[in-house]
Structure formats: C-alpha cells, structure tokens
Design an enzyme around this catalytic site. Structure first.
Site, PDB file in Angstrom:
ATOM      1  N   ASP A  29      15.067  37.473  49.275  1.00  0.00           N
ATOM      2  CA  ASP A  29      14.376  37.538  47.981  1.00  0.00           C
ATOM      3  C   ASP A  29      12.956  36.989  48.072  1.00  0.00           C
ATOM      4  OD1 ASP A  29      16.792  38.418  47.206  1.00  0.00           O
ATOM      5  OD2 ASP A  29      17.193  36.826  45.737  1.00  0.00           O
ATOM      6  N   TYR A  32      10.570  39.452  49.457  1.00  0.00           N
ATOM      7  CA  TYR A  32      10.282  40.465  48.431  1.00  0.00           C
ATOM      8  C   TYR A  32       9.247  39.915  47.442  1.00  0.00           C
ATOM      9  CZ  TYR A  32      11.051  43.972  44.795  1.00  0.00           C
ATOM     10  OH  TYR A  32      10.875  44.971  43.876  1.00  0.00           O
ATOM     11  N   ASP A  33       9.502  38.705  46.997  1.00  0.00           N
ATOM     12  CA  ASP A  33       8.589  38.087  46.029  1.00  0.00           C
ATOM     13  C   ASP A  33       7.174  37.965  46.593  1.00  0.00           C
ATOM     14  OD1 ASP A  33      10.700  37.873  44.350  1.00  0.00           O
ATOM     15  OD2 ASP A  33      11.051  35.730  44.691  1.00  0.00           O
ATOM     16  N   GLU A 115      35.165  62.838  37.698  1.00  0.00           N
ATOM     17  CA  GLU A 115      34.265  61.679  37.691  1.00  0.00           C
ATOM     18  C   GLU A 115      34.781  60.618  36.730  1.00  0.00           C
ATOM     19  OE1 GLU A 115      30.330  62.970  36.615  1.00  0.00           O
ATOM     20  OE2 GLU A 115      30.271  64.462  38.217  1.00  0.00           O
ATOM     21  N   LYS A 117      34.320  58.373  33.411  1.00  0.00           N
ATOM     22  CA  LYS A 117      33.564  58.465  32.163  1.00  0.00           C
ATOM     23  C   LYS A 117      33.046  57.062  31.863  1.00  0.00           C
ATOM     24  CE  LYS A 117      33.483  60.580  27.642  1.00  0.00           C
ATOM     25  NZ  LYS A 117      32.605  59.617  27.034  1.00  0.00           N
ATOM     26  N   ASP A 119      31.233  53.953  30.286  1.00  0.00           N
ATOM     27  CA  ASP A 119      31.114  53.563  28.889  1.00  0.00           C
ATOM     28  C   ASP A 119      29.760  52.894  28.661  1.00  0.00           C
ATOM     29  OD1 ASP A 119      31.901  53.422  26.324  1.00  0.00           O
ATOM     30  OD2 ASP A 119      33.393  51.848  26.599  1.00  0.00           O
ATOM     31  N   GLU A 174      24.080  57.791  33.032  1.00  0.00           N
ATOM     32  CA  GLU A 174      24.541  56.772  32.098  1.00  0.00           C
ATOM     33  C   GLU A 174      23.930  55.414  32.435  1.00  0.00           C
ATOM     34  OE1 GLU A 174      26.606  58.144  29.932  1.00  0.00           O
ATOM     35  OE2 GLU A 174      27.828  56.541  29.034  1.00  0.00           O
ATOM     36  N   TYR A 232      24.504  61.674  36.866  1.00  0.00           N
ATOM     37  CA  TYR A 232      25.582  62.660  36.974  1.00  0.00           C
ATOM     38  C   TYR A 232      25.160  64.089  36.651  1.00  0.00           C
ATOM     39  CZ  TYR A 232      26.081  61.331  32.006  1.00  0.00           C
ATOM     40  OH  TYR A 232      25.848  61.030  30.696  1.00  0.00           O
ATOM     41  N   LYS A 311      34.882  68.389  35.728  1.00  0.00           N
ATOM     42  CA  LYS A 311      33.843  69.413  35.667  1.00  0.00           C
ATOM     43  C   LYS A 311      34.186  70.529  36.642  1.00  0.00           C
ATOM     44  CE  LYS A 311      30.399  65.909  34.575  1.00  0.00           C
ATOM     45  NZ  LYS A 311      29.222  65.132  34.986  1.00  0.00           N
ATOM     46  N   LYS A 335      40.596  60.889  28.166  1.00  0.00           N
ATOM     47  CA  LYS A 335      40.446  59.450  27.922  1.00  0.00           C
ATOM     48  C   LYS A 335      41.687  58.652  28.272  1.00  0.00           C
ATOM     49  CE  LYS A 335      36.717  59.516  24.721  1.00  0.00           C
ATOM     50  NZ  LYS A 335      36.097  58.806  23.640  1.00  0.00           N
ATOM     51  N   CYS A 429      52.103  17.767  15.842  1.00  0.00           N
ATOM     52  CA  CYS A 429      52.821  18.952  16.300  1.00  0.00           C
ATOM     53  C   CYS A 429      53.388  19.707  15.089  1.00  0.00           C
ATOM     54  CB  CYS A 429      53.953  18.537  17.230  1.00  0.00           C
ATOM     55  SG  CYS A 429      55.064  19.886  17.642  1.00  0.00           S
ATOM     56  N   CYS A 432      57.550  19.271  15.426  1.00  0.00           N
ATOM     57  CA  CYS A 432      58.295  18.018  15.315  1.00  0.00           C
ATOM     58  C   CYS A 432      57.469  16.909  14.673  1.00  0.00           C
ATOM     59  CB  CYS A 432      58.788  17.570  16.685  1.00  0.00           C
ATOM     60  SG  CYS A 432      57.450  16.981  17.732  1.00  0.00           S
ATOM     61  N   CYS A 447      51.704  18.184  22.311  1.00  0.00           N
ATOM     62  CA  CYS A 447      52.612  17.444  21.451  1.00  0.00           C
ATOM     63  C   CYS A 447      53.193  16.321  22.295  1.00  0.00           C
ATOM     64  CB  CYS A 447      53.715  18.385  20.969  1.00  0.00           C
ATOM     65  SG  CYS A 447      55.184  17.519  20.421  1.00  0.00           S
ATOM     66  N   CYS A 453      60.960  17.115  20.746  1.00  0.00           N
ATOM     67  CA  CYS A 453      60.400  18.256  20.028  1.00  0.00           C
ATOM     68  C   CYS A 453      61.267  19.489  20.290  1.00  0.00           C
ATOM     69  CB  CYS A 453      58.971  18.505  20.505  1.00  0.00           C
ATOM     70  SG  CYS A 453      58.230  19.986  19.791  1.00  0.00           S
TER      71      CYS A 453
HETATM   72  S1  IVH Z   1      28.503  64.936  31.734  1.00  0.00           S
HETATM   73  C1  IVH Z   1      27.781  68.649  29.811  1.00  0.00           C
HETATM   74  N1  IVH Z   1      29.576  62.972  33.061  1.00  0.00           N
HETATM   75  O1  IVH Z   1      29.967  61.100  27.840  1.00  0.00           O
HETATM   76  C2  IVH Z   1      28.345  67.353  30.046  1.00  0.00           C
HETATM   77  N2  IVH Z   1      29.015  62.597  30.773  1.00  0.00           N
HETATM   78  O2  IVH Z   1      28.978  63.715  27.359  1.00  0.00           O
HETATM   79  C3  IVH Z   1      27.322  66.333  29.868  1.00  0.00           C
HETATM   80  N3  IVH Z   1      29.504  60.305  29.990  1.00  0.00           N
HETATM   81  O3  IVH Z   1      27.440  60.398  25.921  1.00  0.00           O
HETATM   82  C4  IVH Z   1      27.779  64.977  30.170  1.00  0.00           C
HETATM   83  N4  IVH Z   1      30.302  59.578  31.895  1.00  0.00           N
HETATM   84  O4  IVH Z   1      26.916  59.679  28.257  1.00  0.00           O
HETATM   85  C5  IVH Z   1      29.089  63.364  31.862  1.00  0.00           C
HETATM   86  N5  IVH Z   1      30.530  61.316  34.384  1.00  0.00           N
HETATM   87  C6  IVH Z   1      30.021  61.709  33.206  1.00  0.00           C
HETATM   88  C7  IVH Z   1      29.953  60.853  32.083  1.00  0.00           C
HETATM   89  C8  IVH Z   1      29.450  61.335  30.877  1.00  0.00           C
HETATM   90  C9  IVH Z   1      30.025  59.264  30.640  1.00  0.00           C
HETATM   91  C10 IVH Z   1      29.130  60.285  28.564  1.00  0.00           C
HETATM   92  C11 IVH Z   1      27.770  60.764  28.265  1.00  0.00           C
HETATM   93  C12 IVH Z   1      27.855  61.316  26.872  1.00  0.00           C
HETATM   94  C13 IVH Z   1      29.303  61.496  26.661  1.00  0.00           C
HETATM   95  C14 IVH Z   1      29.588  62.943  26.404  1.00  0.00           C
END
Ligand code: IVH
Length: 691
Positions: A29, A32-33, A115, A117, A119, A174, A232, A311, A335, A429, A432, A447, A453
């Site tokens: 680090d 780098y700095d 893939e 999903k 959050d 994301e 993605y 996909k 999901k 307690c 008791c 207690c 108790c």
């Molecule tokens: S593809 C046409 N891949 O899900 C499809 N979306 O899309 C376009 N999300 O708010 C999205 N992980 O942010 C895709 N591996 C992933 C994803 C992803 C999360 C979210 C994306 C969007 C929501 C619906």
C-alpha cells in the site's frame, strides 16, 4: 514529463486492478501511495495534463446540486421473475424457451449461462474513446440519473479500457456492497452517532447502503462507502449518437460475439470484475443443479444475492426471442426465499436459559422469512437490545439466513409509535424472582436462583435428556413443564423415580405415552461417560470437552476429583473451563446428583486414563516439524507421548516447544514469532530421558 505521467498512471491503474479486481496486490500500500502522491504533485504543477482517466480523478470532485437525468441509449430492461421458487421455476423457463425457439423433444438441450442475481443496483457505464465518460442508474429503464462522480470512486471499475476493447462501449452490471464492508461501515456509523454527529444513520442492509452511496450528491462521502461491482452485460455503440431498441442492440452485439459466455470473458479480459460463479449449463437439469448448488453456498458468499439469473447463451437465439413488456424472453430470475422481511414486535419477553442466562426475545407478528414462519427473534442481551433499540410496537426488519436463529436487523424508526417504551432488562428473574446479575465485563444477565429457579431446572432436565446427551426419548418441553410444575421432578434423579401412577394423572398423558416415557428412561440408563458428563450441563462444558475429559481421565470419579492443574492438562480445557468444572463439583449437591443417578442405575463403561499424570512431560504440548536426523516423526511422537506429553499439529500460544529438523517451515517461523522454545533432536532425546 509526459512519459513519467503516463508511466505513473499505467502503474497505478494496473496496481489498482490487481488490488480491487483480482484481490492480488502488486505492491505494498505504501508504494502505491507514494506513486499516487507523485502523480498528484505532477498534476498539481501541470493541471493542463490531467486526463479524465487519471487515477487521481476517482475522488475529490465537488458535491453536485442535483442529479442530471440521462436517457439510456438502449433501454434498461427488467427481468421476469419465475413465480415458482421450487425446481419447477427452471423447468417452466426451459419449456417456454424451447417452445419459442420451436424446438422439438428430439432437439438437444438449450445452452444457458446461469449467474448470480446480485442484490445491489444496476448501473450503466458508458465508455468513449476507451474512457469512462458517464455512469448512470437504471431509473425507470428509459431515463436514469447521472452518478458518474460516485461511480468513479469505485476502484474495481476501470476508468480506461485497454486498446483491444472497442472504443465505444456500454457495460452494464451491478454495484453492490460486500457483507464485511457493510458491517464495518455500520460499525463506523454507530461510532459517529455515538460521537454525537448529526445526520448520521446506520443502514438496513448492504443493498440499501450501496444505493445510498451511489445516490450521494457529495462524491467525497461516496468514496468512503466501500462499493464493489460485477459486470454482466455489454452493448456496442459504434455510432455514438445512435439510440437502439433492445433487439437491435442484441443483433448489433451478435456482429462481434456469438454467445453470452464470450461476452463475460471479454469483459473480464478488459479488466471488469466478472463473477466466478457464472456458469454454462445445459437444459432444465443444468439450471436446477445450479439453483441447488448456489442455494447451498448462499450464506457463505461474501455478498447478498436474492436468487439466480438464467440467460440463453446463444445471442442469435436471444435476438430471435426478443422481449415482451420491458422484459427479455431469453432471461429469467429464479429467486430464493427472502432472508429479510418486515414485521411488528408484539412483545419483548425475557427467557431464562439452562445456566440462568436471561435472553430478551422479540415476539413477532408471524412472518414468512428464509423459508419458514418466524414468531421469535433473539435480541441476544441487554447491550444488543439497547444498541438496536427495539421497542414493543416497532416495525422491524427480521433476518433469517440459513439455519441461523432469526434476528432483528434494524428498526424502522419512521414507523415508531409515539409512546413506545425503551426496553430494559428486569432486575429480577421473570420466573423465580431471584436477583438477576451481570458480571463485571460480561454482556449477559443471569438469574442467581440456580436450581431453585424452575426455568433453569426445566432447561437442565431438557439438556440432560437431549439426544446427544443421556438421550431420554419422549421427554419433550411440554412434558418437562408439566413434571416440574406439578412438583414431580426437581432434580435429575427424580426422573428415574417416576412411577406410572404419577404420570397417569398428568393432563393429556395417555397410558401409552406414560409407558413410553418409562421405557425411554429405562433405556437411557445404559449410557456413556462423555454423554453423562455433557448431560450434567456444566457451564462451558460442551460435547467435545466432555469427550476429552472422558478420554483423559477415564472415569467419573477422576473427573470429579481433578484439581485445576490436572484439568488444565486436558485438550481444549483452559482456565475458564477448568474453573467451571471445579466450581460445579465443589458443590456437594452436584456430587449428590451424580451419586444418586448412579444409585438409580445409570451406568457407563470406564477405562484407563488417556494420559498418565505422573509422567515427566504431563501437561506439555509439543509440535514436530521438518525432518529429524535419525528419528522418524512417528518415533519422535512416541517418545514424547511415552513421557506424558501431547503432540499437536499446529503451533499456538499453548505449545510448550517445537521439535524442528531439516527444512522446517511455517511452524518454525510461528514458534519463533511466539517466542516458543525450539529443540533439535539431541535436545529432544535429553528431554525425554530426563528423570
Ligand atoms: S441481466 C436483460 N444479470 O436484476 C437482463 N441482471 O434485471 C438485464 N441483476 O435491477 C439484467 N444480477 O440489476 C442481470 N446477473 C445478473 C443480475 C441482474 C442482478 C438485477 C439488475 C436489475 C434486476 C433485473
């Protein structure tokens, strides 16, 4: 001068990529700095040479008054969520895909990329002439907000693309926050609140924290929020002024890439973080396997996901399928049950555990979370309850991840009722009425009633009867409540004095269940020493410790009579456990319980002690590493054990000494670091021969 600037930028860019994306730092680090400061100084002297992709440009821009609206060049679609969260979700998606592609049963399975999903929140990154020029949120899919100033602060996002990448490009992905980063951010926030800083708050979950950071008007604040990114998706914009429909964009992409997996690989080569979990799979079976596989890993991932995304891999197939109502037909989200839900707190009760520990528990309006209906969430102890400031009537976020006990994550303060009372631990307690005390430096109130108790008595009996302890089948919580409340069972031996006529009068106790219980009690009399020791419910003595004690001492009397020093020679037994054992067996009534249980017919096999306490090296632990000149490792170990020592596999503070030979490695280093004596073979021989 120009050369130096370019060289510094290139070095810092590459170091940043290794650090943020590959998790494999190129340089310390400090180095780098040093380079960073040199670049900053040169740029300060010659501001005319500052380039937008310079690593210095990630932070420090001035706050903005508001966000600029940006029209997406290709609409940002949403993704259809498969309603059936079981395996059927994958089956149904695959069936729809096959139908739309007019595949018959004899055609081969469709290739998919599965893939995670993530959050977080979707972000579009626009590159022109290889430079990041704009980053915006999804917004309503047509128009988003320009958040370039904040996205620039994310070290994982390249500010410049390598020459091999097309010059005009849009990358989507994301932005998210890792769980550990989220925890430390919240810890920092709590400190700021405690320090009296106004307008500071903690965040409900990583997604919320990430979204808040991306939508910060002041990039200096965003820069302090640890964000991460996964790419993605990719769109080409050879004509910089062109707007494309999603299908046109797909066809456009097809001119360069045949399938989605190639897109992900290209993104990775250009320096974007791409999830290692993205995987090519075949047909519904492949999708289902992926869904299961990820479900099993979900809780151990370093970030939150709310499902997986499937996909269609082949981009010409994607183009043929097109979209419907702002959702592509070639992708779907599958999901997992949500791990966090909102509910209300109906009461806060204080439960009494086996060792008297008082635990505040929030009684919740039933809520389906993490795949089960939850009505209780632990608040752990007073500090936790106070920190979270949960009050009766509050609307709270409950989390249940995996098999972990449900807990209250946070309170929605905006929904708090006006007269909501702060929770305080009771001074006595709740069962008791004995005094409740909190030891100096401990978080838990206990207690002081002990076996007086009834709550502690009940827990002690349930523990004794537990499947992994002495195992009395048919003795559940309800029955224990009845037996204790009716005064039939006060101590463990009372269990074995129960007779049919006493049981028969208990409410809802059928003849058959009474006989079953008596038979189970009879069966439980044949037990083992470790089960019995564990079943006594001695504080800090878990199953593993009970096993070690049994192995070490061989018999119950030896365990009961062992002094602190002897106890300390047992594997896994430290001062706290040793003291706890001594305290337990120093109480005559506990020894009486053991005697009475034996008198009732409980029996187990006893054996010779596992370690002789009169031997010279008893209580010492050695580690052997490297190759010794004449002794094999086994011979060295045998010599040590014959002298009463234990031989362990790794070095710790408890290690007495390390026997090191030729080519000793990290164990020797650790011993040196901890200041543990190192012995060679002659020293070992002298040691074991010593009188
Ligand atoms: S593809 C046409 N891949 O899900 C499809 N979306 O899309 C376009 N999300 O708010 C999205 N992980 O942010 C895709 N591996 C992933 C994803 C992803 C999360 C979210 C994306 C969007 C929501 C619906």
């Amino acid at each position: 001068m120009h050369e130096r600037l370019a060289r510094l930028r290139q070095q810092l860019q590459s170091a940043g990529h290794h650090y943020y994306v590959l998790d494999d730092p190129l340089m310390p680090d400090a180095e780098y700095d040093r380079l960073f400061r040199e670049l900053q100084a040169l740029e300060a002297e010659h501001p005319e040479f500052i380039t937008p992709d310079s690593p210095t440009q990630r932070v420090g821009a001035a706050p903005m008054a508001s966000f600029t609206q940006v029209s997406h060049r290709v609409p940002m679609l949403s993704i259809h969520t498969e309603t059936d969260s079981s395996e059927q979700g994958a089956v149904q998606f695959d069936a729809r895909v096959r139908k739309q592609l007019q595949l018959s049963e004899t055609d081969s399975p469709v290739d998919y990329v599965a893939e995670l999903k993530f959050d977080g929140l979707a972000i579009s990154l626009m590159y022109r002439n290889h430079l990041l020029v704009q980053a915006c949120t999804r917004g309503d899919g047509e128009t988003g907000e320009d958040v370039t100033h904040n996205i620039r602060t994310i070290g994982q996002i390249p500010l410049r693309l390598p020459d091999m990448a097309p010059a005009e490009l849009e990358v989507r992905g994301e932005v998210y926050m890792r769980r550990d980063d989220f925890e430390s951010l919240n810890a920092r926030q709590r400190q700021r609140i405690a320090d009296g800083l106004k307008n500071e708050k903690t965040f409900v979950n990583p997604r919320n924290a990430a979204a808040g950071a991306v939508r910060q008007l002041d990039p200096r604040i965003a820069a302090q929020r640890p964000l991460s990114f996964f790419a993605y998706a990719l769109h080409f914009h050879p004509d910089a002024s062109q707007t494309l429909s999603p299908v046109e964009a797909t066809l456009n992409g097809l001119q360069i890439y045949g399938n989605h997996m190639q897109v992900l690989l290209a993104l990775k080569t250009w320096g974007f973080p791409v999830s290692e979990h993205s995987k090519k799979v075949q047909g519904a079976t492949g999708l289902i396997a992926f869904h299961h596989d990820i479900a099993a890993q979900r809780d151990s991932l370093p970030f939150d996901i709310d499902g997986v995304v499937y996909k269609v891999n082949d981009i010409s197939m994607q183009a043929r399928m097109g979209m419907v109502s702002r959702e592509p037909r070639w992708a779907v989200a599958h999901k997992y049950p949500a791990q966090e839900e909102l509910t209300t707190v109906q009461a806060i009760e204080v439960q009494v555990g086996r060792t008297g520990k008082l635990t505040p528990v929030a009684k919740l309006a039933p809520v389906f979370v993490g795949g089960v209906t939850v009505t209780n969430a632990t608040l752990h102890n007073e500090d936790e309850a106070r920190r979270k400031d949960v009050r009766v009537g509050d609307t709270v976020v409950v989390r249940r991840a995996g098999d972990v006990i449900p807990e209250v994550v946070s309170v929605m303060l905006e929904k708090r009722l006006q007269d909501a009372q702060i929770f305080t631990m009771p001074s006595h307690c709740p069962v008791c009425d004995s005094l409740a005390l909190c030891d100096e430096g401990e978080a838990d109130y206990r207690c002081t009633g002990g076996l007086f108790c009834s709550a502690q008595r009940k827990q002690a009996i349930l523990h004794f009867a537990h499947r992994r302890a002495v195992e009395v089948d048919d003795l559940g919580e309800k029955l224990v409540d009845q037996l204790v409340d009716a005064g039939l069972v006060n101590t463990l031996p009372d269990l074995y004095k129960l007779v049919f006529s006493q049981l028969a009068v208990l409410e809802r106790m059928a003849e058959k269940s009474a006989n079953n219980l008596l038979a189970s009690l009879e069966r439980s009399k044949q037990t083992t020493l470790p089960r019995f020791v564990f079943g006594l419910g001695i504080r800090h003595v878990g199953e593993a410790t009970a096993k070690e004690l049994a192995r070490h001492f061989g018999g119950m009397d030896a365990i009961m009579n062992a002094g602190i020093d002897q106890l300390l020679t047992v594997n896994d037994v430290g001062p706290v456990v040793a003291q706890s054992l001594r305290t337990f067996f120093d109480q005559p009534h506990n020894r009486e319980v053991v005697e009475q249980l034996r008198a009732c017919g409980l029996q187990w096999q006893e054996s010779a002690p596992g370690a002789r306490l009169d031997l010279p090296l008893a209580g010492h632990t050695y580690v052997i590493t490297g190759t010794l000149p004449t002794l094999s490792r086994e011979q060295a170990q045998a010599l040590l054990e014959e002298a009463g020592a234990k031989v362990a596999g790794s070095v710790s503070k408890k290690t007495t000494g390390v026997i090191a030979g030729e080519a000793a490695g990290s164990k020797l280093e650790k011993a040196n670091a901890l200041g543990i004596p190192v012995l060679d073979e002659p020293a070992l021989m002298a040691l074991v021969k010593a009188p």
